[in-house]
Design a protein around this motif. Structure first.
Motif, PDB file in Angstrom:
ATOM      1  N   ARG A 116     102.204 -10.030 -86.627  1.00 20.14           N
ATOM      2  CA  ARG A 116     103.594  -9.944 -86.172  1.00 20.14           C
ATOM      3  C   ARG A 116     104.109 -11.337 -85.840  1.00 20.14           C
ATOM      4  O   ARG A 116     103.326 -12.246 -85.543  1.00 20.14           O
ATOM      5  CB  ARG A 116     103.724  -9.032 -84.960  1.00 20.14           C
ATOM      6  CG  ARG A 116     103.032  -9.530 -83.699  1.00 20.14           C
ATOM      7  CD  ARG A 116     103.091  -8.466 -82.600  1.00 20.14           C
ATOM      8  NE  ARG A 116     102.481  -8.924 -81.358  1.00 20.14           N
ATOM      9  CZ  ARG A 116     102.300  -8.144 -80.298  1.00 20.14           C
ATOM     10  NH1 ARG A 116     102.683  -6.871 -80.320  1.00 20.14           N
ATOM     11  NH2 ARG A 116     101.732  -8.641 -79.213  1.00 20.14           N
ATOM     12  N   GLN A 117     105.412 -11.472 -85.917  1.00 20.58           N
ATOM     13  CA  GLN A 117     106.048 -12.748 -85.603  1.00 20.58           C
ATOM     14  C   GLN A 117     107.316 -12.499 -84.811  1.00 20.58           C
ATOM     15  O   GLN A 117     108.247 -11.850 -85.312  1.00 20.58           O
ATOM     16  CB  GLN A 117     106.355 -13.535 -86.876  1.00 20.58           C
ATOM     17  CG  GLN A 117     106.843 -14.945 -86.613  1.00 20.58           C
ATOM     18  CD  GLN A 117     106.813 -15.805 -87.854  1.00 20.58           C
ATOM     19  OE1 GLN A 117     106.752 -15.318 -88.982  1.00 20.58           O
ATOM     20  NE2 GLN A 117     106.845 -17.112 -87.659  1.00 20.58           N
ATOM     21  N   ALA A 118     107.330 -12.989 -83.602  1.00 21.73           N
ATOM     22  CA  ALA A 118     108.502 -12.895 -82.745  1.00 21.73           C
ATOM     23  C   ALA A 118     109.379 -14.124 -82.965  1.00 21.73           C
ATOM     24  O   ALA A 118     108.882 -15.170 -83.406  1.00 21.73           O
ATOM     25  CB  ALA A 118     108.073 -12.808 -81.283  1.00 21.73           C
ATOM     26  N   PRO A 119     110.665 -14.029 -82.655  1.00 20.21           N
ATOM     27  CA  PRO A 119     111.567 -15.170 -82.848  1.00 20.21           C
ATOM     28  C   PRO A 119     111.072 -16.412 -82.111  1.00 20.21           C
ATOM     29  O   PRO A 119     110.724 -16.353 -80.931  1.00 20.21           O
ATOM     30  CB  PRO A 119     112.887 -14.667 -82.255  1.00 20.21           C
ATOM     31  CG  PRO A 119     112.817 -13.192 -82.380  1.00 20.21           C
ATOM     32  CD  PRO A 119     111.375 -12.835 -82.177  1.00 20.21           C
ATOM     33  N   GLY A 120     110.996 -17.513 -82.840  1.00 20.16           N
ATOM     34  CA  GLY A 120     110.583 -18.773 -82.237  1.00 20.16           C
ATOM     35  C   GLY A 120     109.100 -18.921 -82.005  1.00 20.16           C
ATOM     36  O   GLY A 120     108.658 -19.905 -81.409  1.00 20.16           O
ATOM     37  N   LYS A 121     108.331 -17.947 -82.475  1.00 16.48           N
ATOM     38  CA  LYS A 121     106.880 -18.006 -82.268  1.00 16.48           C
ATOM     39  C   LYS A 121     106.140 -17.976 -83.592  1.00 16.48           C
ATOM     40  O   LYS A 121     106.693 -17.595 -84.621  1.00 16.48           O
ATOM     41  CB  LYS A 121     106.425 -16.832 -81.392  1.00 16.48           C
ATOM     42  CG  LYS A 121     106.964 -16.872 -79.969  1.00 16.48           C
ATOM     43  CD  LYS A 121     106.330 -15.801 -79.122  1.00 16.48           C
ATOM     44  CE  LYS A 121     106.806 -15.883 -77.677  1.00 16.48           C
ATOM     45  NZ  LYS A 121     106.145 -14.846 -76.823  1.00 16.48           N
ATOM     46  N   ASP A 122     104.874 -18.387 -83.555  1.00 18.03           N
ATOM     47  CA  ASP A 122     104.046 -18.338 -84.750  1.00 18.03           C
ATOM     48  C   ASP A 122     103.644 -16.898 -85.057  1.00 18.03           C
ATOM     49  O   ASP A 122     103.621 -16.039 -84.174  1.00 18.03           O
ATOM     50  CB  ASP A 122     102.781 -19.178 -84.551  1.00 18.03           C
ATOM     51  CG  ASP A 122     103.079 -20.652 -84.442  1.00 18.03           C
ATOM     52  OD1 ASP A 122     102.263 -21.371 -83.823  1.00 18.03           O
ATOM     53  OD2 ASP A 122     104.124 -21.100 -84.987  1.00 18.03           O
ATOM     54  N   ARG A 123     103.304 -16.681 -86.316  1.00 18.51           N
ATOM     55  CA  ARG A 123     102.782 -15.374 -86.693  1.00 18.51           C
ATOM     56  C   ARG A 123     101.428 -15.174 -86.024  1.00 18.51           C
ATOM     57  O   ARG A 123     100.597 -16.091 -86.010  1.00 18.51           O
ATOM     58  CB  ARG A 123     102.647 -15.298 -88.209  1.00 18.51           C
ATOM     59  CG  ARG A 123     102.336 -13.914 -88.735  1.00 18.51           C
ATOM     60  CD  ARG A 123     102.457 -13.867 -90.244  1.00 18.51           C
ATOM     61  NE  ARG A 123     103.822 -14.157 -90.697  1.00 18.51           N
ATOM     62  CZ  ARG A 123     104.224 -14.008 -91.947  1.00 18.51           C
ATOM     63  NH1 ARG A 123     103.372 -13.573 -92.867  1.00 18.51           N
ATOM     64  NH2 ARG A 123     105.461 -14.310 -92.286  1.00 18.51           N
ATOM     65  N   GLU A 124     101.214 -13.982 -85.472  1.00 16.46           N
ATOM     66  CA  GLU A 124      99.964 -13.734 -84.755  1.00 16.46           C
ATOM     67  C   GLU A 124      99.271 -12.476 -85.260  1.00 16.46           C
ATOM     68  O   GLU A 124      99.919 -11.518 -85.692  1.00 16.46           O
ATOM     69  CB  GLU A 124     100.206 -13.616 -83.243  1.00 16.46           C
ATOM     70  CG  GLU A 124     101.043 -12.435 -82.818  1.00 16.46           C
ATOM     71  CD  GLU A 124     101.089 -12.275 -81.310  1.00 16.46           C
ATOM     72  OE1 GLU A 124     100.483 -13.088 -80.573  1.00 16.46           O
ATOM     73  OE2 GLU A 124     101.734 -11.309 -80.857  1.00 16.46           O
ATOM     74  N   PHE A 125      97.965 -12.508 -85.156  1.00 18.14           N
ATOM     75  CA  PHE A 125      97.138 -11.373 -85.553  1.00 18.14           C
ATOM     76  C   PHE A 125      97.361 -10.204 -84.609  1.00 18.14           C
ATOM     77  O   PHE A 125      97.445 -10.389 -83.395  1.00 18.14           O
ATOM     78  CB  PHE A 125      95.671 -11.797 -85.528  1.00 18.14           C
ATOM     79  CG  PHE A 125      94.689 -10.683 -85.638  1.00 18.14           C
ATOM     80  CD1 PHE A 125      94.033 -10.195 -84.527  1.00 18.14           C
ATOM     81  CD2 PHE A 125      94.424 -10.111 -86.873  1.00 18.14           C
ATOM     82  CE1 PHE A 125      93.126  -9.161 -84.623  1.00 18.14           C
ATOM     83  CE2 PHE A 125      93.521  -9.070 -86.993  1.00 18.14           C
ATOM     84  CZ  PHE A 125      92.859  -8.601 -85.861  1.00 18.14           C
ATOM     85  N   VAL A 126      97.403  -9.000 -85.167  1.00 15.10           N
ATOM     86  CA  VAL A 126      97.522  -7.777 -84.378  1.00 15.10           C
ATOM     87  C   VAL A 126      96.270  -6.920 -84.542  1.00 15.10           C
ATOM     88  O   VAL A 126      95.624  -6.554 -83.568  1.00 15.10           O
ATOM     89  CB  VAL A 126      98.771  -6.967 -84.774  1.00 15.10           C
ATOM     90  CG1 VAL A 126      98.809  -5.635 -84.029  1.00 15.10           C
ATOM     91  CG2 VAL A 126     100.039  -7.777 -84.522  1.00 15.10           C
ATOM     92  N   SER A 127      95.927  -6.619 -85.806  1.00 14.38           N
ATOM     93  CA  SER A 127      94.812  -5.715 -86.043  1.00 14.38           C
ATOM     94  C   SER A 127      94.345  -5.805 -87.480  1.00 14.38           C
ATOM     95  O   SER A 127      95.106  -6.172 -88.373  1.00 14.38           O
ATOM     96  CB  SER A 127      95.239  -4.272 -85.734  1.00 14.38           C
ATOM     97  OG  SER A 127      94.164  -3.378 -85.878  1.00 14.38           O
ATOM     98  N   THR A 128      93.071  -5.467 -87.696  1.00 16.84           N
ATOM     99  CA  THR A 128      92.496  -5.431 -89.038  1.00 16.84           C
ATOM    100  C   THR A 128      91.585  -4.228 -89.159  1.00 16.84           C
ATOM    101  O   THR A 128      90.931  -3.838 -88.187  1.00 16.84           O
ATOM    102  CB  THR A 128      91.690  -6.712 -89.313  1.00 16.84           C
ATOM    103  OG1 THR A 128      92.574  -7.811 -89.472  1.00 16.84           O
ATOM    104  CG2 THR A 128      90.858  -6.593 -90.584  1.00 16.84           C
ATOM    105  N   ILE A 129      91.540  -3.676 -90.363  1.00 23.13           N
ATOM    106  CA  ILE A 129      90.595  -2.620 -90.671  1.00 23.13           C
ATOM    107  C   ILE A 129      89.841  -2.994 -91.927  1.00 23.13           C
ATOM    108  O   ILE A 129      90.432  -3.429 -92.922  1.00 23.13           O
ATOM    109  CB  ILE A 129      91.309  -1.247 -90.812  1.00 23.13           C
ATOM    110  CG1 ILE A 129      90.295  -0.127 -90.990  1.00 23.13           C
ATOM    111  CG2 ILE A 129      92.345  -1.261 -91.935  1.00 23.13           C
ATOM    112  CD1 ILE A 129      90.911   1.265 -90.799  1.00 23.13           C
ATOM    113  N   LYS A 130      88.538  -2.875 -91.884  1.00 25.59           N
ATOM    114  CA  LYS A 130      87.713  -3.227 -93.030  1.00 25.59           C
ATOM    115  C   LYS A 130      87.962  -2.257 -94.187  1.00 25.59           C
ATOM    116  O   LYS A 130      88.446  -1.136 -93.998  1.00 25.59           O
ATOM    117  CB  LYS A 130      86.234  -3.195 -92.632  1.00 25.59           C
ATOM    118  CG  LYS A 130      85.837  -4.329 -91.681  1.00 25.59           C
ATOM    119  CD  LYS A 130      85.835  -5.646 -92.382  1.00 25.59           C
ATOM    120  CE  LYS A 130      85.202  -6.754 -91.564  1.00 25.59           C
ATOM    121  NZ  LYS A 130      83.734  -6.635 -91.483  1.00 25.59           N
TER     122      LYS A 130
END
Length: 124
Positions: A38-52
């Motif tokens: 996810r990426q919020a305004p003015g922020k870097d894209r960040e990890f939320v979740s992963t599934i193998k």
């Protein structure tokens, strides 16, 4: 060429739930690890979740652990992100991503394909 299409975003109030979907086409879905960022305004894209790719391993950012659940349906070529107890700080554009090989799980550079994103807005 792999294509990813997210859906399910919207405007909700704090405490509400949303379920995001990501439809995968153009490749063998079951061979890809799938992630949400996810990426919020003015922020870097960040990890939320992963599934193998097997569905046997799921991983979450600390900020969403216990509130979000990732799942996949290999028969439908779709990955989901169930988001409960939403908070205003969850407001962001949410992106689905696919990776053939993962090492760190959380690095966006490891993901080969990306969707166009879906907006999630949580009001207080």
């Amino acid at each position: 060429q792999v294509q990813l299409v997210e859906s399910g975003g919207g405007l909700v109030q704090a405490g509400d739930s949303l379920r995001l979907s990501c439809a995968h086409s153009g490749g063998a879905f079951s061979t890809y690890h799938m992630g949400w960022f996810r990426q919020a305004p003015g922020k870097d894209r960040e990890f939320v979740s992963t599934i193998k790719r097997s569905g046997g391993g799921t991983y979450y950012a600390d900020s969403v652990k216990g509130r979000f659940t990732i799942s996949r349906d290999n028969a439908k070529n779709t990955v989901y992100l169930q988001m409960n107890s939403l908070k205003p700080e969850d407001t962001a554009v949410y992106y689905c991503a696919a990776a053939r090989i993962l090492h760190t799980l959380v690095a966006s550079t490891e993901y080969d394909y990306w969707g166009q994103g879906t907006q999630v807005t949580v009001s207080s």
